[in-house]
Motif scaffolding. Sequence first.
Motif, short mmCIF file in Angstrom:
data_model
loop_
_atom_site.label_atom_id
_atom_site.label_comp_id
_atom_site.label_asym_id
_atom_site.label_seq_id
_atom_site.Cartn_x
_atom_site.Cartn_y
_atom_site.Cartn_z
N GLN A 184 -4.55 17.11 10.44
CA GLN A 184 -3.68 16.32 9.55
C GLN A 184 -2.27 16.90 9.48
O GLN A 184 -1.35 16.21 9.09
N GLN A 223 0.14 12.05 13.72
CA GLN A 223 -0.71 11.95 12.54
C GLN A 223 -0.01 12.47 11.28
O GLN A 223 0.67 13.50 11.32
N THR A 266 -1.86 8.06 -2.48
CA THR A 266 -1.06 7.35 -3.47
C THR A 266 -0.41 8.38 -4.41
O THR A 266 0.76 8.25 -4.78
N GLU A 267 -1.17 9.39 -4.77
CA GLU A 267 -0.70 10.41 -5.72
C GLU A 267 0.41 11.29 -5.15
O GLU A 267 1.05 12.03 -5.88
N HIS A 299 0.85 -1.19 0.00
CA HIS A 299 0.00 0.00 0.00
C HIS A 299 0.89 1.25 0.00
O HIS A 299 1.52 1.57 1.00
N VAL A 300 0.88 1.98 -1.12
CA VAL A 300 1.72 3.18 -1.31
C VAL A 300 3.12 2.95 -0.74
O VAL A 300 3.64 3.77 0.02
P1 AMP Z 1 -4.83 6.47 -0.57
O1 AMP Z 1 -4.42 7.04 -1.86
O2 AMP Z 1 -5.52 5.14 -0.69
O3 AMP Z 1 -3.69 6.40 0.39
O4 AMP Z 1 -5.94 7.43 0.07
C1 AMP Z 1 -5.70 8.79 0.25
C2 AMP Z 1 -6.82 9.40 1.07
O5 AMP Z 1 -6.81 8.88 2.40
C3 AMP Z 1 -6.67 10.89 1.27
O6 AMP Z 1 -7.12 11.61 0.16
C4 AMP Z 1 -7.52 11.12 2.50
O7 AMP Z 1 -8.89 11.21 2.17
C5 AMP Z 1 -7.30 9.86 3.31
N1 AMP Z 1 -6.29 10.11 4.35
C6 AMP Z 1 -4.98 9.85 4.32
N2 AMP Z 1 -4.39 10.23 5.49
C7 AMP Z 1 -5.36 10.75 6.27
C8 AMP Z 1 -5.40 11.32 7.59
N3 AMP Z 1 -4.33 11.41 8.36
N4 AMP Z 1 -6.60 11.77 8.03
C9 AMP Z 1 -7.72 11.69 7.27
N5 AMP Z 1 -7.74 11.15 6.05
C10 AMP Z 1 -6.59 10.69 5.55
#
Ligand code: AMP
Length: 531
Positions: free
Chosen positions: A352, A317, A322-323, A227-228
Amino acid sequence: MFESTMMDIPLTIDMILDRARHAAADVEVVSRQPDRRLHKTTYGAIAERTEKLARALIDAGIQPRDRVATLMWNHAQHLECYLGIPLAGAVIHTLNLRLHPDEIAFIARDAQDRFLVVDEVLLPLFEAFRSQYPFEKVIVVGTTKPLPPEAIDYEDFLKRGTPGIALPKIQETDPLGCCYTSGTTGKPKGVVYSHRSTILHSLVTALPDSLDLSMDDCLMAVVPMFHVNAWGLPYTATLVGTRQILPGPFLDAASLVDLMETEKVTVAAGVPTIWMSIREELDARPRELKARMVVGGAAAPEKLIRDFDRMGLQLIQAWGMTETSPVGLVSRLSPAAQLLPVDEQYKLRAKQGRPAPLVQVRVCNEEGEVPLDGKTSGELQIRGPWITQRYASGVVDQRWTDDGYFKTGDVANLDALGYVQLTDRTADLIKSGGEWIASQVLENAIMGHPAVREAAVIGVPHPKWSERPLAVVVLKPGCKANADDLRDHLAPHFAKFQLPDAFVFADTIPRTSAGKFKKTDLRQEYCNWTW
Ligand code: AMP
Protein backbone atom coordinates in the motif's frame (compact mmCIF):
# COMPACT_ATOMS: atom_id res chain seq x y z
CA MET A 1 8.86 38.97 21.57
CA PHE A 2 10.40 37.77 18.30
CA GLU A 3 7.60 36.80 15.91
CA SER A 4 7.16 35.49 12.40
CA THR A 5 6.83 38.22 9.82
CA MET A 6 4.73 36.12 7.47
CA MET A 7 1.22 37.01 6.33
CA ASP A 8 -1.54 35.14 8.07
CA ILE A 9 -3.69 34.17 5.10
CA PRO A 10 -6.24 31.43 5.75
CA LEU A 11 -6.05 28.28 3.63
CA THR A 12 -9.56 28.34 2.18
CA ILE A 13 -11.39 27.33 -0.99
CA ASP A 14 -10.66 30.81 -2.35
CA MET A 15 -7.04 29.75 -2.91
CA ILE A 16 -8.16 26.92 -5.18
CA LEU A 17 -10.57 29.23 -6.98
CA ASP A 18 -7.87 31.83 -7.48
CA ARG A 19 -5.97 29.36 -9.61
CA ALA A 20 -9.11 28.68 -11.66
CA ARG A 21 -9.72 32.42 -12.07
CA HIS A 22 -6.20 33.36 -13.12
CA ALA A 23 -3.28 31.03 -13.89
CA ALA A 24 -5.47 28.16 -15.12
CA ALA A 25 -8.39 30.19 -16.50
CA ASP A 26 -7.94 28.84 -20.05
CA VAL A 27 -7.44 25.19 -19.03
CA GLU A 28 -10.20 22.85 -20.21
CA VAL A 29 -12.63 20.77 -18.20
CA VAL A 30 -14.31 18.16 -20.39
CA SER A 31 -17.39 16.23 -19.23
CA ARG A 32 -19.27 13.35 -20.80
CA GLN A 33 -22.99 14.18 -20.65
CA PRO A 34 -25.85 11.69 -20.29
CA ASP A 35 -26.46 11.90 -24.07
CA ARG A 36 -22.77 10.90 -24.46
CA ARG A 37 -21.80 14.23 -26.02
CA LEU A 38 -18.70 15.96 -24.64
CA HIS A 39 -19.24 19.27 -22.88
CA LYS A 40 -16.15 21.48 -22.87
CA THR A 41 -15.60 24.45 -20.61
CA THR A 42 -12.66 26.13 -18.85
CA TYR A 43 -11.64 26.73 -15.26
CA GLY A 44 -12.18 30.45 -15.90
CA ALA A 45 -15.83 29.86 -16.85
CA ILE A 46 -16.28 27.45 -13.96
CA ALA A 47 -14.89 30.02 -11.50
CA GLU A 48 -17.40 32.57 -12.72
CA ARG A 49 -20.32 30.16 -12.42
CA THR A 50 -19.06 29.02 -9.03
CA GLU A 51 -19.40 32.55 -7.70
CA LYS A 52 -22.92 32.77 -9.15
CA LEU A 53 -23.79 29.51 -7.44
CA ALA A 54 -22.45 30.76 -4.09
CA ARG A 55 -24.46 33.98 -4.38
CA ALA A 56 -27.61 32.10 -5.43
CA LEU A 57 -27.27 29.80 -2.41
CA ILE A 58 -26.89 32.75 -0.05
CA ASP A 59 -29.84 34.51 -1.72
CA ALA A 60 -31.90 31.38 -1.19
CA GLY A 61 -31.17 31.45 2.54
CA ILE A 62 -28.16 29.16 2.93
CA GLN A 63 -26.20 30.16 6.02
CA PRO A 64 -22.57 29.39 6.91
CA ARG A 65 -22.14 25.69 7.85
CA ASP A 66 -25.49 24.62 6.34
CA ARG A 67 -25.25 21.39 4.42
CA VAL A 68 -26.03 21.25 0.69
CA ALA A 69 -26.20 17.73 -0.71
CA THR A 70 -25.28 16.62 -4.21
CA LEU A 71 -26.49 13.48 -5.99
CA MET A 72 -24.49 13.56 -9.18
CA TRP A 73 -22.03 11.85 -11.49
CA ASN A 74 -18.60 13.29 -12.32
CA HIS A 75 -19.06 16.43 -14.45
CA ALA A 76 -18.36 20.16 -14.56
CA GLN A 77 -21.48 21.21 -12.65
CA HIS A 78 -20.51 18.86 -9.83
CA LEU A 79 -17.11 20.58 -9.80
CA GLU A 80 -18.94 23.92 -9.56
CA CYS A 81 -20.73 22.58 -6.48
CA TYR A 82 -17.41 21.35 -5.02
CA LEU A 83 -16.17 24.95 -5.20
CA GLY A 84 -19.34 27.06 -4.97
CA ILE A 85 -21.02 25.47 -1.95
CA PRO A 86 -17.94 26.02 0.30
CA LEU A 87 -17.49 29.50 -1.20
CA ALA A 88 -20.94 30.31 0.19
CA GLY A 89 -19.61 29.19 3.59
CA ALA A 90 -21.76 26.05 3.36
CA VAL A 91 -20.74 22.38 3.44
CA ILE A 92 -20.97 20.14 0.38
CA HIS A 93 -22.34 16.72 1.26
CA THR A 94 -21.84 14.28 -1.61
CA LEU A 95 -24.49 11.55 -1.45
CA ASN A 96 -23.42 8.14 -2.73
CA LEU A 97 -25.86 7.20 -5.47
CA ARG A 98 -24.90 3.52 -5.26
CA LEU A 99 -26.37 3.17 -1.77
CA HIS A 100 -29.84 1.87 -1.03
CA PRO A 101 -32.42 4.72 -1.11
CA ASP A 102 -33.18 4.15 2.60
CA GLU A 103 -29.51 4.57 3.40
CA ILE A 104 -29.25 7.76 1.34
CA ALA A 105 -32.24 9.15 3.28
CA PHE A 106 -30.61 8.14 6.58
CA ILE A 107 -27.40 9.93 5.65
CA ALA A 108 -29.19 13.09 4.41
CA ARG A 109 -31.15 13.20 7.65
CA ASP A 110 -28.11 12.59 9.81
CA ALA A 111 -26.30 15.49 8.11
CA GLN A 112 -29.48 17.62 8.15
CA ASP A 113 -28.97 18.57 4.50
CA ARG A 114 -31.06 21.61 3.50
CA PHE A 115 -30.81 21.66 -0.31
CA LEU A 116 -30.15 18.97 -2.88
CA VAL A 117 -28.45 19.42 -6.26
CA VAL A 118 -29.31 16.38 -8.39
CA ASP A 119 -28.70 15.17 -11.96
CA GLU A 120 -31.87 14.88 -13.99
CA VAL A 121 -30.88 11.30 -14.86
CA LEU A 122 -30.86 10.52 -11.12
CA LEU A 123 -34.35 11.87 -10.41
CA PRO A 124 -35.79 8.31 -10.38
CA LEU A 125 -33.36 7.47 -7.55
CA PHE A 126 -34.34 10.66 -5.74
CA GLU A 127 -38.01 9.67 -6.13
CA ALA A 128 -37.21 6.43 -4.29
CA PHE A 129 -36.24 8.26 -1.09
CA ARG A 130 -37.79 11.74 -1.32
CA SER A 131 -40.71 10.81 0.93
CA GLN A 132 -38.24 9.83 3.65
CA TYR A 133 -36.39 13.13 3.83
CA PRO A 134 -37.72 16.60 2.98
CA PHE A 135 -35.08 18.77 1.29
CA GLU A 136 -36.08 22.44 1.35
CA LYS A 137 -35.03 22.93 -2.23
CA VAL A 138 -34.22 20.60 -5.10
CA ILE A 139 -32.01 21.97 -7.89
CA VAL A 140 -31.83 19.87 -11.06
CA VAL A 141 -28.77 19.74 -13.34
CA GLY A 142 -29.03 18.88 -17.05
CA THR A 143 -32.74 19.51 -17.38
CA THR A 144 -34.29 18.27 -20.63
CA LYS A 145 -37.88 17.65 -19.46
CA PRO A 146 -40.45 19.65 -17.47
CA LEU A 147 -39.56 19.56 -13.78
CA PRO A 148 -41.80 18.73 -10.84
CA PRO A 149 -43.26 22.01 -9.44
CA GLU A 150 -41.06 22.11 -6.32
CA ALA A 151 -37.81 21.63 -8.25
CA ILE A 152 -35.75 24.31 -9.97
CA ASP A 153 -33.41 24.08 -12.92
CA TYR A 154 -29.73 24.60 -11.99
CA GLU A 155 -29.16 27.17 -14.76
CA ASP A 156 -32.19 29.18 -13.61
CA PHE A 157 -30.97 28.91 -10.02
CA LEU A 158 -27.55 30.35 -10.98
CA LYS A 159 -29.28 33.44 -12.39
CA ARG A 160 -30.98 34.10 -9.07
CA GLY A 161 -27.97 35.25 -7.08
CA THR A 162 -27.83 39.00 -6.47
CA PRO A 163 -24.54 40.04 -8.13
CA GLY A 164 -23.35 42.37 -5.35
CA ILE A 165 -24.21 40.03 -2.47
CA ALA A 166 -21.20 39.64 -0.16
CA LEU A 167 -19.60 36.24 0.23
CA PRO A 168 -18.90 35.24 3.85
CA LYS A 169 -15.46 35.51 5.38
CA ILE A 170 -14.29 31.95 5.86
CA GLN A 171 -11.87 30.70 8.50
CA GLU A 172 -9.53 27.91 7.45
CA THR A 173 -10.86 25.60 10.14
CA ASP A 174 -14.47 26.03 8.96
CA PRO A 175 -16.14 22.92 7.54
CA LEU A 176 -16.01 22.56 3.74
CA GLY A 177 -17.33 19.14 2.89
CA CYS A 178 -18.77 16.04 4.44
CA CYS A 179 -18.68 12.35 3.49
CA TYR A 180 -20.06 9.28 5.21
CA THR A 181 -18.13 6.09 5.84
CA SER A 182 -19.30 3.07 3.90
CA GLY A 183 -20.71 1.54 7.07
CA THR A 184 -19.74 -2.09 6.46
CA THR A 185 -19.65 -2.61 10.23
CA GLY A 186 -22.54 -0.45 11.39
CA LYS A 187 -24.39 2.73 10.51
CA PRO A 188 -22.51 5.15 8.23
CA LYS A 189 -20.67 7.86 10.16
CA GLY A 190 -20.04 11.42 9.02
CA VAL A 191 -16.55 12.82 8.48
CA VAL A 192 -16.25 16.58 7.98
CA TYR A 193 -13.31 18.07 6.07
CA SER A 194 -12.17 21.64 6.75
CA HIS A 195 -10.94 24.21 4.24
CA ARG A 196 -7.46 23.85 5.68
CA SER A 197 -7.42 20.05 5.56
CA THR A 198 -8.62 20.15 1.95
CA ILE A 199 -5.97 22.65 0.83
CA LEU A 200 -3.15 20.76 2.57
CA HIS A 201 -4.36 17.42 1.20
CA SER A 202 -4.56 18.91 -2.30
CA LEU A 203 -1.05 20.37 -2.11
CA VAL A 204 0.54 17.19 -0.85
CA THR A 205 -1.29 14.79 -3.16
CA ALA A 206 -0.08 16.86 -6.15
CA LEU A 207 3.58 16.28 -5.21
CA PRO A 208 5.71 14.14 -7.54
CA ASP A 209 6.18 11.44 -4.88
CA SER A 210 2.42 11.36 -4.22
CA LEU A 211 -0.06 11.37 -7.10
CA ASP A 212 2.15 13.68 -9.17
CA LEU A 213 -0.21 16.13 -10.85
CA SER A 214 0.83 19.24 -12.74
CA MET A 215 -0.42 21.61 -15.40
CA ASP A 216 1.20 19.32 -17.98
CA ASP A 217 -1.21 16.54 -17.07
CA CYS A 218 -4.66 15.56 -18.16
CA LEU A 219 -6.54 13.85 -15.33
CA MET A 220 -9.48 11.50 -15.55
CA ALA A 221 -10.95 10.70 -12.13
CA VAL A 222 -12.97 7.54 -12.65
CA VAL A 223 -13.42 7.30 -8.89
CA PRO A 224 -16.80 8.92 -8.35
CA MET A 225 -17.11 12.43 -6.96
CA PHE A 226 -19.62 10.90 -4.51
CA HIS A 227 -16.96 8.63 -3.00
CA VAL A 228 -14.52 10.43 -0.64
CA ASN A 229 -14.57 13.46 -2.95
CA ALA A 230 -13.06 11.41 -5.78
CA TRP A 231 -9.98 11.10 -3.56
CA GLY A 232 -9.80 14.90 -3.42
CA LEU A 233 -8.69 14.96 -7.07
CA PRO A 234 -11.15 17.62 -8.29
CA TYR A 235 -9.67 19.99 -5.68
CA THR A 236 -6.07 18.95 -6.35
CA ALA A 237 -6.46 19.29 -10.11
CA THR A 238 -8.09 22.73 -9.84
CA LEU A 239 -5.44 23.96 -7.40
CA VAL A 240 -2.70 22.81 -9.74
CA GLY A 241 -4.51 23.73 -12.97
CA THR A 242 -4.59 20.23 -14.44
CA ARG A 243 -6.89 19.64 -17.43
CA GLN A 244 -9.76 17.41 -16.25
CA ILE A 245 -11.81 14.79 -18.04
CA LEU A 246 -14.99 13.84 -16.17
CA PRO A 247 -16.58 10.64 -17.47
CA GLY A 248 -20.20 11.30 -16.38
CA PRO A 249 -22.31 8.17 -15.94
CA PHE A 250 -20.32 6.06 -18.44
CA LEU A 251 -17.92 3.94 -16.43
CA ASP A 252 -17.74 0.92 -18.72
CA ALA A 253 -14.26 0.00 -19.91
CA ALA A 254 -14.88 0.82 -23.60
CA SER A 255 -16.12 4.35 -22.83
CA LEU A 256 -13.25 5.01 -20.42
CA VAL A 257 -10.56 3.73 -22.76
CA ASP A 258 -12.10 5.81 -25.54
CA LEU A 259 -11.82 8.96 -23.40
CA MET A 260 -8.27 8.08 -22.34
CA GLU A 261 -7.27 7.75 -25.99
CA THR A 262 -9.08 10.70 -27.56
CA GLU A 263 -8.46 13.16 -24.71
CA LYS A 264 -4.86 12.01 -24.19
CA VAL A 265 -5.29 11.32 -20.48
CA THR A 266 -1.95 11.16 -18.62
CA VAL A 267 -3.28 10.34 -15.12
CA ALA A 268 -6.36 8.32 -14.25
CA ALA A 269 -7.65 7.14 -10.89
CA GLY A 270 -10.03 4.37 -9.88
CA VAL A 271 -10.64 1.21 -7.87
CA PRO A 272 -9.12 -2.15 -8.93
CA THR A 273 -12.39 -3.35 -10.52
CA ILE A 274 -12.20 -0.51 -13.05
CA TRP A 275 -8.63 -1.41 -14.00
CA MET A 276 -9.50 -5.10 -14.23
CA SER A 277 -12.22 -4.36 -16.76
CA ILE A 278 -9.91 -1.98 -18.63
CA ARG A 279 -7.26 -4.72 -18.76
CA GLU A 280 -9.80 -7.01 -20.42
CA GLU A 281 -10.81 -4.28 -22.86
CA LEU A 282 -7.18 -3.60 -23.81
CA ASP A 283 -6.46 -7.32 -24.14
CA ALA A 284 -9.34 -7.59 -26.58
CA ARG A 285 -8.71 -4.30 -28.41
CA PRO A 286 -5.17 -2.99 -27.80
CA ARG A 287 -4.72 0.83 -27.98
CA GLU A 288 -1.83 3.24 -27.79
CA LEU A 289 -2.19 4.67 -24.28
CA LYS A 290 0.41 6.26 -22.05
CA ALA A 291 -0.84 7.04 -18.57
CA ARG A 292 -0.19 6.67 -14.88
CA MET A 293 -3.13 5.07 -13.21
CA VAL A 294 -3.73 5.49 -9.50
CA VAL A 295 -5.44 2.51 -7.92
CA GLY A 296 -6.88 2.43 -4.41
CA GLY A 297 -9.93 1.67 -2.33
CA ALA A 298 -9.02 -2.04 -2.37
CA ALA A 299 -5.78 -3.93 -2.96
CA ALA A 300 -4.34 -4.00 -6.47
CA PRO A 301 -2.96 -7.48 -7.13
CA GLU A 302 0.67 -7.66 -8.29
CA LYS A 303 -0.45 -9.41 -11.47
CA LEU A 304 -2.55 -6.40 -12.46
CA ILE A 305 0.46 -4.09 -12.00
CA ARG A 306 2.65 -6.39 -14.11
CA ASP A 307 0.02 -6.76 -16.85
CA PHE A 308 -0.34 -2.99 -17.22
CA ASP A 309 3.43 -2.48 -17.30
CA ARG A 310 3.48 -4.73 -20.35
CA MET A 311 0.92 -2.43 -21.97
CA GLY A 312 3.03 0.65 -21.17
CA LEU A 313 0.66 1.79 -18.43
CA GLN A 314 1.90 2.41 -14.91
CA LEU A 315 -0.36 1.40 -12.04
CA ILE A 316 0.36 3.29 -8.79
CA GLN A 317 -1.18 1.94 -5.63
CA ALA A 318 -2.46 4.35 -2.99
CA TRP A 319 -4.25 3.70 0.28
CA GLY A 320 -6.79 5.78 2.10
CA MET A 321 -10.09 5.98 3.93
CA THR A 322 -13.02 8.35 4.19
CA GLU A 323 -11.55 9.28 7.58
CA THR A 324 -8.20 10.21 5.98
CA SER A 325 -9.45 12.60 3.22
CA PRO A 326 -8.42 10.00 1.80
CA VAL A 327 -4.77 9.83 0.73
CA GLY A 328 -2.49 8.41 3.43
CA LEU A 329 -0.06 6.08 1.66
CA VAL A 330 1.29 5.95 -1.87
CA SER A 331 3.38 3.12 -3.25
CA ARG A 332 6.09 4.63 -5.41
CA LEU A 333 9.56 3.16 -5.65
CA SER A 334 12.05 5.03 -3.47
CA PRO A 335 15.62 5.44 -4.77
CA ALA A 336 16.69 2.49 -2.58
CA ALA A 337 13.81 0.37 -3.88
CA GLN A 338 14.76 1.11 -7.48
CA LEU A 339 18.06 -0.70 -6.90
CA LEU A 340 16.30 -3.95 -5.96
CA PRO A 341 15.74 -6.86 -8.36
CA VAL A 342 12.64 -6.39 -10.53
CA ASP A 343 10.59 -9.03 -8.70
CA GLU A 344 11.25 -7.26 -5.40
CA GLN A 345 10.18 -3.98 -6.95
CA TYR A 346 6.86 -5.50 -8.00
CA LYS A 347 6.34 -6.79 -4.48
CA LEU A 348 6.80 -3.25 -3.15
CA ARG A 349 4.48 -1.74 -5.75
CA ALA A 350 1.80 -4.22 -4.69
CA LYS A 351 2.11 -2.95 -1.10
CA GLN A 352 0.00 0.00 0.00
CA GLY A 353 3.02 2.28 0.19
CA ARG A 354 4.75 4.89 2.28
CA PRO A 355 3.13 7.81 4.09
CA ALA A 356 2.47 11.02 2.23
CA PRO A 357 4.36 14.06 3.61
CA LEU A 358 2.72 15.52 6.76
CA VAL A 359 1.18 12.14 7.61
CA GLN A 360 2.58 9.84 10.30
CA VAL A 361 1.84 6.13 10.42
CA ARG A 362 2.75 3.26 12.69
CA VAL A 363 1.71 -0.37 13.03
CA CYS A 364 0.95 -1.56 16.55
CA ASN A 365 0.03 -4.84 18.20
CA GLU A 366 -0.32 -5.84 21.87
CA GLU A 367 3.45 -5.56 22.28
CA GLY A 368 3.68 -2.02 20.91
CA GLU A 369 5.05 -0.88 17.55
CA VAL A 370 5.92 -3.84 15.32
CA PRO A 371 9.53 -4.35 14.14
CA LEU A 372 10.32 -3.21 10.57
CA ASP A 373 10.53 -6.78 9.28
CA GLY A 374 7.75 -6.77 6.68
CA LYS A 375 6.18 -9.69 8.56
CA THR A 376 4.94 -8.96 12.06
CA SER A 377 1.42 -7.66 11.81
CA GLY A 378 -0.58 -5.18 13.82
CA GLU A 379 -3.11 -2.46 13.28
CA LEU A 380 -2.27 0.48 11.03
CA GLN A 381 -2.57 3.79 12.90
CA ILE A 382 -2.34 7.23 11.34
CA ARG A 383 -2.33 10.92 12.22
CA GLY A 384 -1.97 14.13 10.29
CA PRO A 385 -3.67 17.40 9.37
CA TRP A 386 -6.26 15.74 7.10
CA ILE A 387 -7.10 12.77 9.33
CA THR A 388 -10.37 13.09 11.23
CA GLN A 389 -10.21 13.38 15.01
CA ARG A 390 -13.83 12.35 15.57
CA TYR A 391 -17.05 11.52 13.77
CA ALA A 392 -19.84 14.02 13.17
CA SER A 393 -23.27 14.13 14.86
CA GLY A 394 -21.81 13.25 18.25
CA VAL A 395 -21.10 9.60 17.29
CA VAL A 396 -18.79 8.19 19.93
CA ASP A 397 -16.28 5.63 18.73
CA GLN A 398 -13.17 4.16 20.33
CA ARG A 399 -11.04 4.65 17.23
CA TRP A 400 -8.39 7.00 18.56
CA THR A 401 -5.37 6.21 20.72
CA ASP A 402 -4.51 8.29 23.78
CA ASP A 403 -1.72 9.97 21.82
CA GLY A 404 -4.04 10.98 19.00
CA TYR A 405 -3.59 8.36 16.28
CA PHE A 406 -6.62 7.09 14.34
CA LYS A 407 -6.99 3.31 14.51
CA THR A 408 -7.72 2.31 10.91
CA GLY A 409 -8.97 -1.24 11.49
CA ASP A 410 -6.56 -2.37 8.76
CA VAL A 411 -4.11 -5.12 9.59
CA ALA A 412 -0.65 -4.40 8.22
CA ASN A 413 3.09 -4.91 8.46
CA LEU A 414 5.90 -2.45 7.92
CA ASP A 415 9.23 -3.16 6.18
CA ALA A 416 12.70 -1.66 6.58
CA LEU A 417 12.15 0.64 3.57
CA GLY A 418 9.06 2.08 5.24
CA TYR A 419 6.44 0.38 3.04
CA VAL A 420 3.17 -0.60 4.67
CA GLN A 421 1.56 -3.81 3.45
CA LEU A 422 -2.07 -4.38 4.27
CA THR A 423 -2.93 -7.97 4.94
CA ASP A 424 -6.55 -7.62 6.01
CA ARG A 425 -9.29 -5.67 7.71
CA THR A 426 -9.40 -6.64 11.40
CA ALA A 427 -12.99 -7.74 10.81
CA ASP A 428 -12.02 -10.01 7.87
CA LEU A 429 -9.17 -11.92 9.53
CA ILE A 430 -9.80 -15.64 9.72
CA LYS A 431 -8.97 -17.53 12.91
CA SER A 432 -8.34 -21.19 12.24
CA GLY A 433 -7.32 -23.46 15.11
CA GLY A 434 -6.09 -20.41 17.03
CA GLU A 435 -3.93 -19.17 14.13
CA TRP A 436 -4.72 -16.04 12.13
CA ILE A 437 -5.05 -16.20 8.37
CA ALA A 438 -5.05 -12.95 6.38
CA SER A 439 -7.67 -13.15 3.66
CA GLN A 440 -6.38 -10.33 1.46
CA VAL A 441 -2.98 -11.93 1.01
CA LEU A 442 -4.65 -15.12 -0.19
CA GLU A 443 -6.96 -13.18 -2.50
CA ASN A 444 -4.09 -11.36 -4.14
CA ALA A 445 -2.21 -14.60 -4.64
CA ILE A 446 -5.25 -16.30 -6.19
CA MET A 447 -5.72 -13.29 -8.46
CA GLY A 448 -2.14 -13.86 -9.60
CA HIS A 449 -3.31 -17.03 -11.42
CA PRO A 450 -3.68 -16.25 -15.14
CA ALA A 451 -7.21 -17.72 -15.35
CA VAL A 452 -8.61 -15.76 -12.42
CA ARG A 453 -10.47 -12.47 -12.80
CA GLU A 454 -11.17 -11.93 -9.11
CA ALA A 455 -11.26 -13.80 -5.82
CA ALA A 456 -12.52 -13.15 -2.31
CA VAL A 457 -11.60 -15.29 0.70
CA ILE A 458 -13.79 -15.54 3.78
CA GLY A 459 -13.73 -17.48 7.02
CA VAL A 460 -16.56 -20.02 7.27
CA PRO A 461 -17.53 -21.77 10.53
CA HIS A 462 -15.81 -25.15 10.94
CA PRO A 463 -16.60 -27.77 13.60
CA LYS A 464 -12.96 -28.55 14.37
CA TRP A 465 -10.97 -25.41 13.49
CA SER A 466 -13.67 -22.85 14.39
CA GLU A 467 -13.15 -21.20 10.97
CA ARG A 468 -11.58 -22.27 7.71
CA PRO A 469 -10.90 -20.19 4.58
CA LEU A 470 -13.21 -20.54 1.60
CA ALA A 471 -12.34 -18.82 -1.68
CA VAL A 472 -15.00 -17.50 -4.04
CA VAL A 473 -13.42 -17.26 -7.47
CA VAL A 474 -14.53 -15.63 -10.72
CA LEU A 475 -12.64 -16.90 -13.78
CA LYS A 476 -11.78 -14.74 -16.78
CA PRO A 477 -14.13 -15.30 -19.74
CA GLY A 478 -13.04 -18.39 -21.71
CA CYS A 479 -10.46 -19.47 -19.09
CA LYS A 480 -10.41 -22.70 -17.10
CA ALA A 481 -8.98 -23.64 -13.70
CA ASN A 482 -10.16 -25.99 -10.97
CA ALA A 483 -9.61 -26.11 -7.21
CA ASP A 484 -6.48 -28.28 -7.57
CA ASP A 485 -4.92 -25.85 -10.06
CA LEU A 486 -5.50 -22.96 -7.68
CA ARG A 487 -4.23 -24.90 -4.66
CA ASP A 488 -1.06 -25.85 -6.58
CA HIS A 489 -0.63 -22.21 -7.55
CA LEU A 490 -0.82 -21.11 -3.90
CA ALA A 491 1.04 -23.99 -2.24
CA PRO A 492 4.63 -22.71 -2.71
CA HIS A 493 3.81 -19.40 -1.01
CA PHE A 494 1.68 -20.37 2.01
CA ALA A 495 1.73 -22.67 5.01
CA LYS A 496 -0.56 -25.63 4.52
CA PHE A 497 -3.04 -24.48 7.16
CA GLN A 498 -3.42 -21.15 5.37
CA LEU A 499 -4.62 -22.66 2.07
CA PRO A 500 -8.37 -22.41 1.41
CA ASP A 501 -10.17 -25.70 2.02
CA ALA A 502 -12.77 -24.90 -0.58
CA PHE A 503 -12.87 -23.01 -3.87
CA VAL A 504 -16.30 -22.00 -5.09
CA PHE A 505 -16.57 -20.80 -8.70
CA ALA A 506 -19.06 -17.96 -9.17
CA ASP A 507 -20.11 -15.48 -11.88
CA THR A 508 -19.61 -12.41 -9.74
CA ILE A 509 -18.55 -11.35 -6.25
CA PRO A 510 -20.90 -8.94 -4.46
CA ARG A 511 -19.35 -5.51 -4.00
CA THR A 512 -20.07 -2.49 -1.85
CA SER A 513 -21.00 0.85 -3.36
CA ALA A 514 -17.32 1.73 -3.30
CA GLY A 515 -16.21 -1.38 -5.20
CA LYS A 516 -14.93 -3.38 -2.23
CA PHE A 517 -15.80 -7.05 -1.80
CA LYS A 518 -18.96 -7.29 0.28
CA LYS A 519 -17.76 -10.02 2.59
CA THR A 520 -20.72 -9.69 4.91
CA ASP A 521 -22.92 -10.99 2.04
CA LEU A 522 -20.49 -13.79 1.25
CA ARG A 523 -20.24 -14.86 4.90
CA GLN A 524 -24.03 -14.93 5.04
CA GLU A 525 -24.26 -16.99 1.85
CA TYR A 526 -21.73 -19.61 2.94
CA CYS A 527 -22.41 -19.70 6.70
CA ASN A 528 -23.92 -23.20 6.45
CA TRP A 529 -21.21 -24.65 4.24
CA THR A 530 -20.58 -28.32 4.95
CA TRP A 531 -16.90 -29.19 4.99
P1 AMP B 1 -13.41 3.84 2.47
O1 AMP B 1 -13.47 4.67 3.69
O2 AMP B 1 -14.76 3.38 1.99
O3 AMP B 1 -12.65 4.51 1.39
O4 AMP B 1 -12.64 2.48 2.83
C1 AMP B 1 -11.37 2.50 3.41
C2 AMP B 1 -10.80 1.10 3.44
O5 AMP B 1 -10.56 0.64 2.11
C3 AMP B 1 -9.44 1.02 4.10
O6 AMP B 1 -9.54 0.99 5.49
C4 AMP B 1 -8.89 -0.26 3.51
O7 AMP B 1 -9.39 -1.39 4.20
C5 AMP B 1 -9.45 -0.26 2.11
N1 AMP B 1 -8.42 0.23 1.16
C6 AMP B 1 -8.26 1.46 0.68
N2 AMP B 1 -7.20 1.51 -0.17
C7 AMP B 1 -6.66 0.27 -0.20
C8 AMP B 1 -5.56 -0.34 -0.88
N3 AMP B 1 -4.78 0.32 -1.72
N4 AMP B 1 -5.32 -1.65 -0.64
C9 AMP B 1 -6.11 -2.37 0.21
N5 AMP B 1 -7.16 -1.86 0.85
C10 AMP B 1 -7.44 -0.56 0.66
